[in-house]
Design an enzyme around this catalytic site. Structure first.
Site, PDB file in Angstrom:
ATOM      1  N   CYS A   1      36.514  50.724  28.685  1.00  0.00           N
ATOM      2  CA  CYS A   1      35.351  49.895  29.002  1.00  0.00           C
ATOM      3  C   CYS A   1      35.496  49.242  30.367  1.00  0.00           C
ATOM      4  O   CYS A   1      36.589  49.177  30.927  1.00  0.00           O
ATOM      5  CB  CYS A   1      35.094  48.860  27.912  1.00  0.00           C
ATOM      6  SG  CYS A   1      36.392  47.653  27.638  1.00  0.00           S
ATOM      7  N   CYS A   2      34.349  48.802  30.893  1.00  0.00           N
ATOM      8  CA  CYS A   2      34.298  48.133  32.186  1.00  0.00           C
ATOM      9  C   CYS A   2      34.755  49.098  33.288  1.00  0.00           C
ATOM     10  O   CYS A   2      34.218  50.191  33.421  1.00  0.00           O
ATOM     11  CB  CYS A   2      35.133  46.856  32.128  1.00  0.00           C
ATOM     12  SG  CYS A   2      34.886  45.728  33.519  1.00  0.00           S
ATOM     13  N   ILE A   3      35.788  48.770  34.052  1.00  0.00           N
ATOM     14  CA  ILE A   3      36.265  49.613  35.146  1.00  0.00           C
ATOM     15  C   ILE A   3      37.223  50.714  34.673  1.00  0.00           C
ATOM     16  O   ILE A   3      37.462  51.690  35.376  1.00  0.00           O
ATOM     17  CB  ILE A   3      36.940  48.747  36.250  1.00  0.00           C
ATOM     18  CG1 ILE A   3      37.227  49.546  37.534  1.00  0.00           C
ATOM     19  CG2 ILE A   3      38.211  48.083  35.728  1.00  0.00           C
ATOM     20  CD1 ILE A   3      36.013  50.027  38.267  1.00  0.00           C
TER      21      ILE A   3
ATOM     22  N   PRO B   1      37.063  53.310  32.772  1.00  0.00           N
ATOM     23  CA  PRO B   1      36.690  54.732  32.802  1.00  0.00           C
ATOM     24  C   PRO B   1      37.077  55.463  34.094  1.00  0.00           C
ATOM     25  O   PRO B   1      37.191  56.692  34.089  1.00  0.00           O
ATOM     26  CB  PRO B   1      35.166  54.694  32.622  1.00  0.00           C
ATOM     27  CG  PRO B   1      34.935  53.479  31.782  1.00  0.00           C
ATOM     28  CD  PRO B   1      35.931  52.469  32.316  1.00  0.00           C
TER      29      PRO B   1
ATOM     30  N   THR C   1      31.979  52.314  27.591  1.00  0.00           N
ATOM     31  CA  THR C   1      30.897  51.321  27.622  1.00  0.00           C
ATOM     32  C   THR C   1      31.102  50.417  28.830  1.00  0.00           C
ATOM     33  O   THR C   1      32.226  50.284  29.329  1.00  0.00           O
ATOM     34  CB  THR C   1      30.829  50.527  26.302  1.00  0.00           C
ATOM     35  OG1 THR C   1      29.600  49.793  26.250  1.00  0.00           O
ATOM     36  CG2 THR C   1      31.996  49.556  26.160  1.00  0.00           C
TER      37      THR C   1
END
Length: 224
Positions: free
Chosen positions: A135-137, A139, A197
């Protein structure tokens, strides 16, 4: 027995470590689903330490594992000791520590490298066909390691709500398919068992971040 999920942390605090609210949300949602979270972090120095009041780097030196232990309430292991055979899934919350301590994204952008321990961990879960939640950065780690994978970091058009949307463009340049999703949505790359996400990539109320992380956790557990 509930599923056992590795949670890999990158320190403690949004600007130089793991995002605390995202990390907490992962653990709460795992607990609610009857799963067990196991914390891991690399035993390395942080890239730097940021004063979270001023938003400025300081001269301090801190260790990623020791700082991550704050979130884990002391119950954490060195990432080097992770055994994928004993675990059902992997989740990596966001925070700038992912871009500074688990990789060089913050400094080098699309030419970044992922730390060997983190790359080995991601590849081990992928090879074992065990699901990975990001999630957030975080990925961006998969974008570098699994070319052609499908991911989301939210939206790809920058605006007040999506201040980090340029990240999506860079991921496309790395050869990934970026899928625009709202804060309360996830994207599932079924082939690679990747669940992503946006979390705090979106300038959204914290409960919406929390709910989006919950959907990611539920899908990771379903795939496990």
């Amino acid at each position: 027995m509930g599923k056992k999920v590795a949670i890999v942390l990158a320190g403690c605090g949004v600007y130089d470590g793991s995002e605390i609210h995202e990390s907490s949300a992962v653990l709460v949602h795992l607990s609610r689903e009857g799963a067990q979270g196991e914390f891991y972090a690399p035993d390395i120095d942080q890239m730097h330490v940021v004063d979270h009041v001023k938003g400025q780097p300081t001269q301090e030196k801190r260790n990623v594992l020791i700082e991550s232990a704050r979130i884990a309430r002391g119950n954490i292991k060195d990432l080097a000791k992770l055994n994928v055979k004993e675990l059902d899934a992997l989740i990596i919350p966001g925070g700038f520590g992912v871009a500074k301590n688990l990789s060089t994204w913050a400094v080098e952008g699309k030419n970044f490298t992922v730390s060997k321990a983190v790359e080995d961990t991601l590849k081990a879960f992928h090879a074992a066909k065990k699901p990975i939640g990001l999630c957030c950065i975080s990925p961006v780690l998969a974008a570098k390691i699994f070319p052609g994978c499908e991911l989301t970091v939210g939206h790809d058009t920058e605006c007040e709500k999506w201040p980090y949307a340029k990240t999506a463009e860079t991921m496309k340049e790395l050869g990934c398919k970026h899928v625009n999703k709202h804060i309360n949505e996830i994207h599932v790359d079924a082939k690679n068992k990747l669940v992503t996400t946006s979390a705090f990539m979106c300038n959204a109320p914290i409960h919406e971040v929390y709910d989006g992380v919950g959907k990611m956790v539920k899908e990771v557990l379903r795939l496990a």
